[in-house]
Design a protein around this motif. Structure first.
Motif, mmCIF file in Angstrom:
data_model
loop_
_atom_site.group_PDB
_atom_site.id
_atom_site.type_symbol
_atom_site.label_atom_id
_atom_site.label_comp_id
_atom_site.label_asym_id
_atom_site.label_seq_id
_atom_site.Cartn_x
_atom_site.Cartn_y
_atom_site.Cartn_z
ATOM 1 N N MET A 106 0.893 -1.168 -0.008
ATOM 2 C CA MET A 106 -0.017 -0.045 -0.010
ATOM 3 C C MET A 106 0.932 1.086 0.052
ATOM 4 N N ASP A 107 0.777 2.120 -1.055
ATOM 5 C CA ASP A 107 1.437 3.115 -1.147
ATOM 6 C C ASP A 107 0.394 4.534 -1.069
ATOM 7 N N LEU A 108 0.754 5.174 0.141
ATOM 8 C CA LEU A 108 -0.380 6.378 0.390
ATOM 9 C C LEU A 108 0.466 7.789 -0.208
ATOM 10 N N ASN A 109 1.325 7.535 -0.616
ATOM 11 C CA ASN A 109 2.164 8.888 -1.402
ATOM 12 C C ASN A 109 1.415 9.250 -2.350
ATOM 13 N N LEU A 110 1.063 10.650 -2.370
ATOM 14 C CA LEU A 110 0.709 11.176 -3.635
ATOM 15 C C LEU A 110 1.329 11.023 -4.736
ATOM 16 N N SER A 111 0.555 10.804 -6.005
ATOM 17 C CA SER A 111 1.008 10.748 -7.386
ATOM 18 C C SER A 111 1.553 12.060 -7.594
ATOM 19 N N LEU A 163 -8.377 2.061 -0.259
ATOM 20 C CA LEU A 163 -9.042 0.635 -0.558
ATOM 21 C C LEU A 163 -10.229 0.746 -1.575
ATOM 22 N N VAL A 164 -10.869 2.124 -1.293
ATOM 23 C CA VAL A 164 -12.201 2.400 -2.320
ATOM 24 C C VAL A 164 -11.578 2.394 -3.753
ATOM 25 N N GLU A 165 -10.482 3.066 -3.825
ATOM 26 C CA GLU A 165 -9.726 3.157 -5.357
ATOM 27 C C GLU A 165 -9.485 1.693 -5.860
ATOM 28 N N GLN A 166 -9.004 0.931 -4.948
ATOM 29 C CA GLN A 166 -8.433 -0.580 -5.372
ATOM 30 C C GLN A 166 -9.501 -1.548 -5.643
ATOM 31 N N GLY A 167 -10.786 -1.107 -5.160
ATOM 32 C CA GLY A 167 -11.945 -2.034 -5.499
ATOM 33 C C GLY A 167 -11.918 -3.116 -4.229
#
Length: 378
Positions: free
Chosen positions: A1-6, A300-304
């Motif tokens: 899990m990478d929570l850094n901003l793109s 988690l939402v974004e990853q489905g």
């Protein structure tokens, strides 16, 4: 899990911060508290031009087709600036609900205008004695002719005075737990609005539906079994509110640290005192942990992946963390922080008020207990 901003999210955050610092100073926020509409027209026009209302809406409906994390990044900055106006009610509450449950025809009819900033809409969910969720609704939609007649009272409906359309959540169908979402124009006969006085001086309304007639085509999704898709829409809105609270908390932290550096007592800045350092450190811990939990759930939402439990944990923690952070920020400021002439209340007021909205702590913990099969406290 990478929570850094793109890279794109970093650019979005920088652009939003620069725009809001220029166009939404604290003086404008105060001005909108007493403005009848609570909407700065020129600021909203530019927000629409930048595509913010449609940030997560697919391109086929006029949006930018960004990610859910993009929305959280944007709301983080909106919270930091205490932006007034109908962004949350229109783009989040109404927009996400239409995206989750609307038919293709309804999306084509509503979302392009919403993305362009031409359509204001809001969600009518909360009722007296009922904060959030779909259990215990008393507003009912009874079958009538070719459609439904809606009767009931909704409270804390944000920006209802601006809305052309309200998404009214009501009991419907033969089953006890049947729920429908109905597109109700505020100009319809039987719809009445009454402003509510709030500590934030924001635009919240009581909306009474007195036998309001709506056609079958105005049922969102074309059916009254909305519980399955409305729950996820509300969960995403809950996380969106977390992001806004985190942004407000970050600004409160900045103000507290700035004040501790310049307020001199006992011949030195109060920031050199260990007790004040502890306050600032604890304040930062509250905000950073709330941010981590919010963005983890958003990822988690974004990853489905399954995310509901994480969203409930995030809102419960963010509620309590923001209440504690607000108290710490005021302790650092002393009496100065309680004056309306000082900016701090613009942020701490939102942190504490939002903790009671879109999922209070007790409601989140009860829902989490149900998810985990635990026995609730009496």
């Amino acid at each position: 899990m990478d929570l850094n901003l793109s890279e794109s999210q970093t650019i979005l955050r920088g652009a939003a911060r620069e725009f809001l610092a220029s166009e939404c100073p604290p003086s404008l926020v105060r001005q909108m508290e007493t403005d009848p509409k609570g909407l700065p027209p020129e600021v909203w026009r530019r927000i629409a031009q930048m595509g913010w209302p449609g940030i997560v809406v697919p391109e086929q409906y006029g949006g930018h087709e960004g990610s859910f994390l993009d929305l959280l990044v944007l709301l983080d900055e909106i919270g930091r600036a205490a932006l007034p106006g109908p962004f949350f009610s229109t783009a989040v509450l109404a927009g996400l609900t239409i995206l989750e449950g609307g038919s293709a025809e309804q999306k084509l009819s509503l979302l392009p205008r919403l993305c362009q900033g031409e359509l204001f809409a809001s969600l009518a969910l909360s009722e007296p004695g009922l904060d959030f969720g779909l259990d215990g609704l008393t507003t009912a939609a009874a079958t009538s002719g070719k459609g439904y007649a809606i009767t009931g009272t909704k409270v804390f409906v944000p920006d209802a005075h601006l809305a052309e359309v309200l998404l009214c959540v009501a009991r419907a169908g033969r089953r006890k737990d049947g729920v429908g979402v109905f597109l109700v124009k505020t100009a319809n006969p039987g719809v009445s609005l009454a402003p509510l006085e709030t500590n934030l001086r924001d635009k919240q309304f009581e909306v009474i539906f007195d036998g309001v007639e709506v056609g079958a085509a105005e049922v969102l999704g074309g059916k009254s079994g909305a519980r399955a898709w409305l729950g996820p829409a509300l969960g995403k809105a809950m996380l969106a509110k977390c992001a806004e609270m985190v942004g407000a908390g970050r600004r409160a932290l900045e103000l507290a640290v700035e004040y501790a550096k310049v307020r001199v007592q006992f011949g030195k800045p109060i920031g050199t005192l260990q007790a004040v350092k502890h306050h600032c450190a604890n304040l930062a811990t509250c905000i950073e942990t709330a941010e981590l939990m919010t963005y983890r759930a958003g990822w988690l939402v974004e990853q489905g992946l399954p995310w509901r439990r994480d969203a409930l944990r995030a809102k419960a923690w963010t509620n309590e963390a923001c209440k504690r952070a607000a108290a710490l920020a005021h302790q650092v400021h002393g009496g100065m922080g309680f004056t309306r002439e000082y900016d701090l209340y613009l942020y701490t007021g939102r942190m504490t008020a939002f903790a009671q909205m879109y999922g209070g702590t007790r409601w989140c913990l009860d829902q989490l207990a149900d998810e985990m099969g635990l026995v609730r406290e009496a």
